[in-house]
Design a protein around this motif. Sequence first.
Motif, short mmCIF file in Angstrom:
data_model
loop_
_atom_site.label_atom_id
_atom_site.label_comp_id
_atom_site.label_asym_id
_atom_site.label_seq_id
_atom_site.Cartn_x
_atom_site.Cartn_y
_atom_site.Cartn_z
N ASP A 48 -5.75 36.02 27.98
CA ASP A 48 -7.09 35.52 27.80
C ASP A 48 -7.45 35.69 26.34
N TRP A 49 -7.50 34.59 25.64
CA TRP A 49 -7.60 34.63 24.19
C TRP A 49 -8.85 35.38 23.75
N ARG A 50 -9.94 35.13 24.46
CA ARG A 50 -11.17 35.80 24.05
C ARG A 50 -11.08 37.30 24.24
N PHE A 72 -8.38 38.98 24.21
CA PHE A 72 -7.47 39.45 23.18
C PHE A 72 -8.23 39.73 21.89
N LEU A 73 -9.05 38.77 21.49
CA LEU A 73 -9.80 38.95 20.25
C LEU A 73 -10.77 40.12 20.36
N LYS A 74 -11.37 40.24 21.53
CA LYS A 74 -12.32 41.32 21.71
C LYS A 74 -11.63 42.67 21.56
N LYS A 75 -10.45 42.79 22.19
CA LYS A 75 -9.73 44.05 22.10
C LYS A 75 -9.19 44.26 20.71
N ALA A 76 -8.75 43.14 20.08
CA ALA A 76 -8.20 43.25 18.73
C ALA A 76 -9.29 43.72 17.77
N ARG A 77 -10.50 43.27 18.02
CA ARG A 77 -11.58 43.66 17.13
C ARG A 77 -11.87 45.15 17.24
N ALA A 78 -11.57 45.72 18.40
CA ALA A 78 -11.85 47.14 18.59
C ALA A 78 -10.66 48.01 18.19
N ASN A 79 -9.53 47.38 17.84
CA ASN A 79 -8.32 48.16 17.59
C ASN A 79 -8.02 48.21 16.10
N ARG A 80 -8.27 49.36 15.49
CA ARG A 80 -8.12 49.46 14.04
C ARG A 80 -6.67 49.37 13.62
N SER A 81 -5.81 49.94 14.44
CA SER A 81 -4.40 49.93 14.09
C SER A 81 -3.88 48.49 14.02
N PHE A 82 -4.33 47.68 14.97
CA PHE A 82 -3.93 46.28 14.97
C PHE A 82 -4.45 45.57 13.72
N LEU A 112 2.15 49.65 12.48
CA LEU A 112 0.76 49.64 12.95
C LEU A 112 0.50 48.38 13.78
N LEU A 113 1.02 47.28 13.29
CA LEU A 113 0.84 46.02 14.02
C LEU A 113 1.47 46.13 15.41
N GLY A 114 2.68 46.69 15.46
CA GLY A 114 3.37 46.85 16.75
C GLY A 114 2.56 47.73 17.69
N ASP A 115 2.11 48.88 17.18
CA ASP A 115 1.30 49.79 18.01
C ASP A 115 0.04 49.11 18.49
N GLY A 116 -0.62 48.43 17.55
CA GLY A 116 -1.86 47.75 17.88
C GLY A 116 -1.64 46.69 18.94
N LEU A 117 -0.58 45.90 18.74
CA LEU A 117 -0.27 44.85 19.71
C LEU A 117 -0.04 45.44 21.09
N ARG A 118 0.68 46.57 21.12
CA ARG A 118 0.97 47.18 22.41
C ARG A 118 -0.32 47.52 23.13
N ASP A 119 -1.25 48.10 22.38
CA ASP A 119 -2.53 48.47 23.00
C ASP A 119 -3.34 47.24 23.38
N VAL A 120 -3.37 46.28 22.46
CA VAL A 120 -4.20 45.10 22.71
C VAL A 120 -3.65 44.31 23.90
#
Lengths: 290, 314, 566
Positions: free
Chosen positions: A12-14, A16-26, A273-281
């Motif tokens: 769900d793209w939205r 995804f963006l919402k979680k990405a916005r909350a994930n500093r590592s990402f 960091l991107l990998g970690d962030g992606l995993r969480d997101v």
Amino acid sequence: MTDHLVAAEHEDWRLFLKKARANRSFQAGAAITLLIVFIAAVSLIWTPYDVAKLSIPDRLQGPSWSHWFGTDHFGRDIFSMIMEGSRNSIAVALIAVGIGIGIGVPLGCWAAARRGWIDEVFMRTSDIIFAFPALLSAVMITAIFGPGAVNAIIAIGIFNIPVFARVARGAALSLWPREFILAARASGKGPARITAEHILPNIANLLLVQGTIQFSLGILAEAGLSYVGLGAQPPATSWGRMLAEAQTMMAIAPQMAIAPGIAIIVTVLGLNLLGDGLRDVLDPKLRRER
Amino acid sequence: MLAYTARRLLIVLVTLLVASAIVFFVLEIVPGDPARLMLGLNATEDAVRALREQMGLNEPVLTRYLSWLSGMARGDFGESLTYSVPVTELIADRIVVSLPLALLALGLSTAIAIPVGIFTAARRGTRADTAAMAGTQLGIAIPNFWFALLLVYVFAVTLQWVPAGGFPGWDEGLWPGLRALILPAIALALPQAAILARVARSALLETLAEDYIRTARAKGLPANIVLWRHALRNAMIPVLTILGLQFAFLLAGTIIIENVFFLPGLGQLVFQAINQRDLIVVEGVVVLLVGTVVIVNFLVDLAYAWADPRLRRR
Amino acid sequence: MTAPILTIDKLDLAIGGVPILRSIDMVVEAGKVHALVGESGSGKSMTALTAMRLLPHGADAAGTLRFGDEDLLTATEERMCALRGDDIGMVFQEPMTALNPVKTIGEQVAEGIRWHTGANRPDAEARAAHMLERVGLPRARFPLDRYPHELSGGQRQRVVIAIACALRPKLLIADEPTTALDVVLQAQILDLLRELVAEDGMGLVLISHDLGVVAGMADDITILRRGEVQEAGHAVGVLRQQKHPYTQQLAEASAHVPQWAGRTKPADHWGLLEVQSLVRDYPGPRTGLFSRGEPFRAVDNVSFSVPPGRSVGLVGQSGCGKSTLARIVLALDKPTAGIVSFDGMETSRLNDHDAQMALARREMQVVFQDPYGSFNPRQTVERLVAEPLHLEEKPLSRTERRERIAFALEEVGMPADAMRRYPHEFSGGQRQRLAIARAIITRPKLVVCDEPVSALDVSIRAQILDLFAKLNDELGLAYLFITHDLTVARAITHEVMVMDHGRIVERGPTGELLDNPQTEAAQRLVAAAPDLNRAIEARIGNTMLHLPLEGRSATAEPRKAKPGAG
């Protein structure tokens, strides 16, 4: 691992963006990675100085407004060299990851779909490949077939194959007994079609995360090979070679070693960091609210 | 348990056999005639032919592989083409540098990583955890040879606490030898420690989310006791896996680090041998390293069975 | 009236700001069983975890929770550690994961004893052995050095109970202790809990979704829904009078029998599905380097048939081979020996790429248990429901496909616009409807249902059973209906087969067989099955007319499972 995939939910793209916005590592990882890629792209058309031109009078300068990171023992601008070198690092690591995914993922999915002796042979083979310390073998391969960027790519790529194959196999194996796969089988779909329709979309996240990890390992490995003289050859610039040259000047110009080292660290850090962030997101365990 | 061990042992043997074959045949396809390379470009055809005969290069490939294999089984790795001494001797001279270095690095990495992993898992979400995890992110990103350069600059060039490179030999006593290995070991260990600490932390956190941890808490055990008694051993398995992999990595990592510190170890030997097309030495060293990795993995498998009783039945 | 052990007063709980419990009141007395009943999401487990103070991070509780004279909500963590395992014990739902796999059962039972009493190892082990003996694991057969993986689910749950009761707690909290077990094991574990309550005089909080279980066990009852108490009081009274509409709704749903025209329809005499002398062996465990143990026979010489339009139930304890049999029928697994033929096609001999196989698969579909696991989370409902359509002989046009999907959705009571959505946007019951839509889209003749309602809450279960009945009436679907729940079997099958240790031991018309089981295996199942009305009758004492089933003769000639019988 199972649960990760199991609950993997629609992209769900939205969300995804919402979680990405909350994930500093990402965010940090994505920003650094984009920056490095941008620098590499710019270096194709422009660098502050021509790195092929030697200028002995300017040699061994410290950082200044005209030379941000100083100059090396031939008077070349280190910042320009870093820009040039980023291309080499990215190209080698990216193609090596591509080799790993392109060959490893189909192999892993095939082993998981067929099970039985094919799977057994596959596992034992990857055990054997894992028994060769990767770096040693890369040294061997590049030494035998001659040093150079292409052989470095092959050497690093070969060791990416079993990594991706195992990740794909493990994830696929945990999906095969799941009910939606059984339902697809009961609908008469064959292994290839089920893999394409059901397995791959559900392991893509995992492969993406593994891809960023292998990407960063590839950059480290390329730097190591170039450092010992088995990677990119002159006149190409690479971060590892810059370090090898810096080593000889360590006593008089330690600053020459700083910039390439930092460049490697920042790139690898960004990718991790991107990998970690992606995993969480992308992790549905966190995403699902139940 | 016996069947488990026997099965693992069988896998070790087969792996070694296949690995040795791969090494042998890969090096077999290397372009260039070793005899000609040894004698130089000006050698006469006759001399080359005579040397080929002497080296047994005219035998069929399979025969040579088998005789090489049976030699190794007896501890005879053949004779170096460039040095004309037994490969076993060359390796023995170098392994006393590389092996202690790898072991020192492994010990150092474990000693740093495991406590950090436990500490951060027990205090997840605190500032200390966040800081430590940021540190490990950085540690993973640092190339060990660059870190080595930095260490040399700081501790050898600037502070002059330790030598910048070279190895005095163990004959000089334990301390001078160790002194020469300290910086390389730290350079090798720190990035590995960062990886291991992260693995230990996440394995522990995953274990702490298990149902049986709740059962233990319901027994009245405080959280920290539960971590030590119930979580730690269950979290060992991924940690052991990484330890096994790291040993292989450290052994190979010595190749580059030895280069930085001018240590006369296996890495240096391999580099020289590759440059001189001294294939028999390359084969010997690679097989030895692969063998070590395979045996370490076998020990890791046994440790699994120790850590997890469910495996003992297999 | 005994003294209250646990008094919950106006308990509110929020996790991460989301309210979970609202003003819960509840009193647990010594020597009594207090049932906490509700459907999923009612907050019953959270109430228990609040009492243990084992809530997840970010939980915020208010109110009072008095244990004796202390308020558990304000007690220090140290004090809670002293109480947990000593004065308050807890038993969890999932026995397979509740024990530490790397420690022996003796260590795990003795650990709490040593921790709280400071006893030395031999003393603690002696007490642990005694406790394990009490829960039915005598030392001679279950030495203390056994590991959890060497025990079955029921035995593991006994170990968990031993851990919880080792120090004779005043309060035991059992969170769905038998939900993961089959009915026979469930009855045994419930008996054990009942005994422990009687002997030790502790208070038991029994958390359950199953009114049948509760009716047989509980003295008092609190019924929760969405974090609020609906009704509370004496269990028998509450369940018998069903004054509160929600109680009534729950009770009705749990004994729901669908309106079903086809119930009385006589059977055809030819078998749509014919299974003959089916055997499935699995290789035994590895015992040596090259040797294996005896193969395990999961399905043992099974023969039966399902006539068109009939619903045939397959019941049995867990591990009896029901699911293996279902897989072979669906041609997802090959039999070791024997024949499966479907509509005249011998599917056990066909391969996946045979044209006849596609035909067979089109006419034989499946519905699984787990409403969360039976869909690929990354596909839209349109693609998911359409999955079997590729079996159609000629490819459908896009509009035809759409029409077929919309029609199938309508038949299962879902709106056509569900097509564009993803499975996670639907509830468990709705997903099960979608699974049924997928199964009927090719207009099959047989649907194999593997525990299709056992993961659902009772009220949803009732609706899905109605749907199955309706589809049988309207489409003439035959079902092979696998279930461990005899109430479900009674509701939706014409005939039932009882499976035990890989064999079909008894077969007959559902009502007749379940009222009057002949074989020992069937009697065991029937006796153990919780049943709300029967339990209430038993509790109010006028059971004289209703003979206890265990009392019936088990020596009567067992009815043979005849292929095609019925």
